[in-house]
Scaffold this active site. Structure first.
Site, PDB file in Angstrom:
ATOM      1  CB  CYS A 193      -0.918   0.010   1.227  1.00 48.74           C
ATOM      2  SG  CYS A 193      -0.001   0.042   2.783  1.00 48.74           S
TER       3      CYS A 193
ATOM      4  CG  ASP B  62      60.942   3.624 -30.934  1.00 50.95           C
ATOM      5  OD1 ASP B  62      62.144   3.910 -30.965  1.00 50.95           O
ATOM      6  OD2 ASP B  62      60.463   2.780 -30.157  1.00 50.95           O
TER       7      ASP B  62
ATOM      8  CG  ASP C 279      57.317   2.652 -26.324  1.00 51.68           C
ATOM      9  OD1 ASP C 279      57.428   3.861 -26.043  1.00 51.68           O
ATOM     10  OD2 ASP C 279      58.208   1.819 -26.086  1.00 51.68           O
TER      11      ASP C 279
ATOM     12  CG  ASP D 154      59.731   6.367 -28.200  1.00 51.86           C
ATOM     13  OD1 ASP D 154      60.929   6.114 -28.247  1.00 51.86           O
ATOM     14  OD2 ASP D 154      58.840   5.521 -28.384  1.00 51.86           O
TER      15      ASP D 154
END
Length: 813
Positions: free
Chosen positions: A90, A509, A701, A705
């Protein structure tokens, strides 16, 4: 390229913008706040991005923007959830549940739906755990059931609401605009009107019916007047101002003409202009509805990424697994992943094997086989097996969350090519207002009367479209960056996407980029009585005891049964002496093993191919020379070949010796070799290429670098799943497939081409449309642009720009 990281950045949703002039007004308002260094508004995402050196006065920011005619909303971090509740019967039950949850710290709102036996609540995941909510429900005497979290972007919900709003306005205005058009214009094309509204017989009724049909349309377009006209007086006129002035003038003149007809001046029945006001509003509502519908599709990529994250996870509790909200997972939790389920967070497999579909993250279609110890990415799909995993990264730090954030930032950023449109947009609306006034005065002075002159002025006001200029760049950026995300190519911002298309030289690279980044045994030359397998078995039995990379390559290459090693002694920098099954075996360089001049020819042969020679002797007699090398990736040759076809110069840069570098370069088809370059000199080599006038891209990567990546005009970090360094460069390739390098450039070229097309049509449309609307061709060819036609042209100009940007979704890269 480099990025400043010492500034704080804040984002807000902007409400009330309709065109590029609105965006410029919000930017100007934000820049007035002390401490704000830059303010950028993206019309497509409806976001304001602010960079400041320190904390700013938010109240002042909100007030200043509101005084400009717009409003800001914070980008909230709260989440919504829906939980099933058992035991409610209810209204008193629903109140009890609401109170139980509502008193918890971190709850922002709560609402019980008794008919569906669910409770919806918004909460702060940093302050509250779902388990606490369930405990509160249980304590109140009810049973907490299943949970569904709603991890949807607020911008998408707002766009849907805006689209629905324009749809309602369109339907409502069209209901009245169509009969208005028939009544006003029907008799001109042979349609007979009922006598009661016939303009020749009952001119006042003819005028009144149009007035009654126009009023609801004007009410539907109230924003044009309530927002556009005040912005005019604030000194920030926008598209709403133009439409409000144009349709307002037509409506006001229509009322004036109706009054004149009521006074007996029936000549005004030919110049009511109610249809101009009503139909223009309806047409612009149609254009805005279609525009919002299309703009919603520009963020599909983000929504796809968001939907990848599962809403729940199964975490180990005692001897079983409990389903919890994904936000509640913590580092170190043991999670269960069943076949067909999406992996909840980044982690490591503890037990079990499976195949993982990582295509949604990496763009690679081939499933990856995983077993104990393997890393897995949240959002990818477990195809076959069942496994347990340890959560290693959760929340906003997962690969998927970082990708979503990166794409969102890119879509909210501006490309340099947008600056011209921004400059024009800042002056565009004032120019149109002046042009409209000059048009009206010119035709008045030429003696064409008030009604004719007003018609020309209205046409100028409603045909001008700053929206097309404002949407030309951001929509293409959104679709382009989204397309990139689907391919596993992440652009950091709009500038990175733009600069990439200019690249004419790429420096790769070598280690880990062109090559796999790990030594492998690729060649075996045997000598003496032992065959290949025998030498490899003896060598691998020794190599497994060493941690040296070259020894690891030998050990991994052998899959058979290893022999017993009874003695093992390593000599750093030279090699290993060991006794295997009673035989003395030496592995190392040719000096350590002791080769003759004739046998050294094999060593030279291996070295000439760019491989590292490792010699082996058994019982004092030379047995073999191994060739070990960092093997070239399967796709490196194809990627370099594609780049050459695109007219891009390619370079390989490495710290390795020239012989090895040239051997690798020859395998992949690169003619330009930069060898024996120390890490600190790599940036200088990139700078030298830039001095030659080249736009240089550096591909690495993203870890070793950094100086060279920063020096390059554009930098690409090549990653691999969970190892990816997303923050390291301008563009990130989620997989290590180098074919994505030319794809990134092709996508950039396609996006910039699309932006230029959009800008051309936006400028061309306005440059041609405004003079024609002003009546430039009326004296020459008798061409007069009806205000309704002008309104229709304006409404569909922005739609055409967005539709053109959406073509990028289908571009073949």
């Amino acid at each position: 390229m480099s990025f400043e990281k010492n500034h704080m950045k804040e984002e807000y949703f902007v409400e009330g913008m309709t065109c590029a002039a609105c965006a410029k007004a919000v930017e100007r308002a934000a820049l007035k706040i002390a401490g704000v260094k830059s303010a950028t508004v993206n019309l497509s995402t409806e976001r304001l991005s602010i960079e400041a050196a320190n904390k700013i006065d938010r109240e002042m920011l909100f007030e200043t923007v509101e005084n400009s005619g717009y409003s800001l909303k914070e980008v909230k971090s709260g989440r919504k959830a829906v939980m099933e509740i058992d035991g409610m019967t209810c209204a008193a039950c629903s109140v009890a549940v609401e109170k139980a949850i509502g008193r918890l710290e971190g709850i922002k709102s709560v609402s019980v739906n008794l008919s569906s036996d669910t409770v919806s609540f918004e909460y702060d995941p940093d302050a509250l755990r779902i388990g606490q909510v369930k405990a509160a429900v249980e304590k109140a005497g009810y049973k907490a059931g299943g949970l569904i979290t709603e991890n949807l972007a607020a911008s998408r919900l707002r766009k849907e609401a805006a689209t629905l709003s324009y749809k309602r306005k369109l339907v409502f205005s069209a209901i009245f605009a169509l009969p208005l058009l028939i009544v006003a214009m029907g008799h001109m094309v042979g349609l007979r009107l009922p006598i009661i509204i016939d303009p020749h017989i009952n001119p006042l009724n003819f005028a009144m019916i149009q007035l009654f049909l126009t009023v609801p349309i004007v009410i539907a377009g109230k924003d044009f007047y309530l927002k556009g006209i005040p912005n005019l007086f604030r000194g920030n006129p926008n598209m709403d101002s133009l439409v409000g002035l144009g349709t307002g003038a037509a409506f006001a003149y229509g009322i004036f003409a109706t009054a004149q007809i009521a006074l007996g001046n029936h000549v005004y029945v030919a110049d009511l202009y109610f249809e101009s006001a009503g139909v223009i509003i309806a047409l612009i509502s149609l254009g805005k509805y279609l525009e919002n519908l299309s703009r919603g599709r520009t963020s599909d990529a983000i929504m796809k990424l968001i939907s990848l994250s599962p809403e729940t996870a199964y975490v180990k509790r005692g001897n079983g697994f409990e389903e919890i909200a994904i936000e509640e997972t913590e580092v170190g939790d043991t999670l269960l992943v069943k076949p067909g389920m999406r992996i909840p967070v980044d982690g490591e497999i503890l037990e079990g094997t499976s195949s993982i579909d990582q295509s949604v993250i990496t763009g690679e279609s081939i499933p990856v086989d995983v077993q104990k110890g393997a890393k897995v990415i949240g959002g990818t799909t477990n195809i076959s097996g069942i496994f347990e995993m340890k959560a290693t990264v959760v929340g906003s730090d997962t690969v998927l969350s970082r990708i979503i954030k990166l794409v969102e930032d890119a879509q909210s950023s501006k490309a340099p090519i947008a600056r011209m449109a921004d400059i024009v947009s800042g002056y565009f609306v004032p120019f149109v207002l002046i042009a409209a006034a000059v048009t009206f005065l010119t035709w008045i002075l030429l003696g064409y009367g008030f009604a004719f002159s007003m018609s020309m002025m209205i046409a100028v006001l409603v045909i001008a479209c700053p929206c097309a200029l404002g949407l030309a760049t951001p929509t293409a950026i959104m679709v382009g960056t989204g397309k990139g995300a689907e391919l596993g190519i992440l652009f950091r911002n709009g500038e990175a996407l733009e600069v990439t298309h200019k690249v004419d030289a790429i420096v790769f690279d070598k280690t880990g980029t062109i090559t796999r980044g790990r030594p492998e045994l690729v060649d075996i030359h045997t000598m003496g009585s032992l065959d290949r397998d025998q030498v490899l078995q003896l060598s691998a039995s020794i190599a497994r005891r060493s941690s040296h990379p070259l020894d690891s390559a030998i050990s991994i290459a052998y899959y058979g049964t290893l022999l017993q090693v009874s003695s093992f002694e390593a000599y750093p920098g030279k090699g290993i002496i060991a006794v295997v099954n009673g035989r003395e075996v030496r592995i190392g360089n040719h000096h350590f093993v002791g080769l003759s001049a004739e046998e050294m020819e094999l060593v030279d042969k291996v070295s000439s191919k760019g491989m590292t020679p490792v010699s082996v002797s058994v019982d004092g007699k030379p047995a073999a020379v191994f060739g070990i090398a960092d093997v070239v990736k399967e796709n490196s040759l194809e990627a370099v070949s594609t780049l050459k076809e695109m007219g891009i110069d390619t370079y390989i840069m490495t710290g390795d010796n020239t012989r090895t570098a040239k051997a690798i370069a020859e395998q992949v088809g690169i003619e330009n070799v930069l060898a024996e370059v120390m890490p600190e000199d790599k940036a200088r080599k990139v700078a030298d290429l830039k001095k030659e006038g080249k736009t240089v891209m550096m591909v690495g990567d993203g870890i070793n670098d950094s100086p060279a990546l920063a020096e390059a005009d554009i930098s690409i970090a090549v990653g691999s799943g969970t190892d990816i360094a997303i923050e390291s460069s301008d563009v990130v390739l989620i997989s290590d497939n180098l074919n994505n390098v030319p794809k990134a450039i092709k996508l950039s070229r396609a996006t910039i081409r699309n932006i230029k097309e959009n800008l051309f049509w936006a400028f061309f449309y306005n440059v041609i449309g405004i003079p024609v609307a002003a009546g430039l061709l009326y004296k020459v060819a008798g061409i007069k642009l009806n205000p309704m036609i002008a309104g229709a042209a304006m409404a569909f100009s922005s739609v055409s720009v967005v539709a053109n940007a959406l073509r990028l979704k289908r571009v073949r890269i």
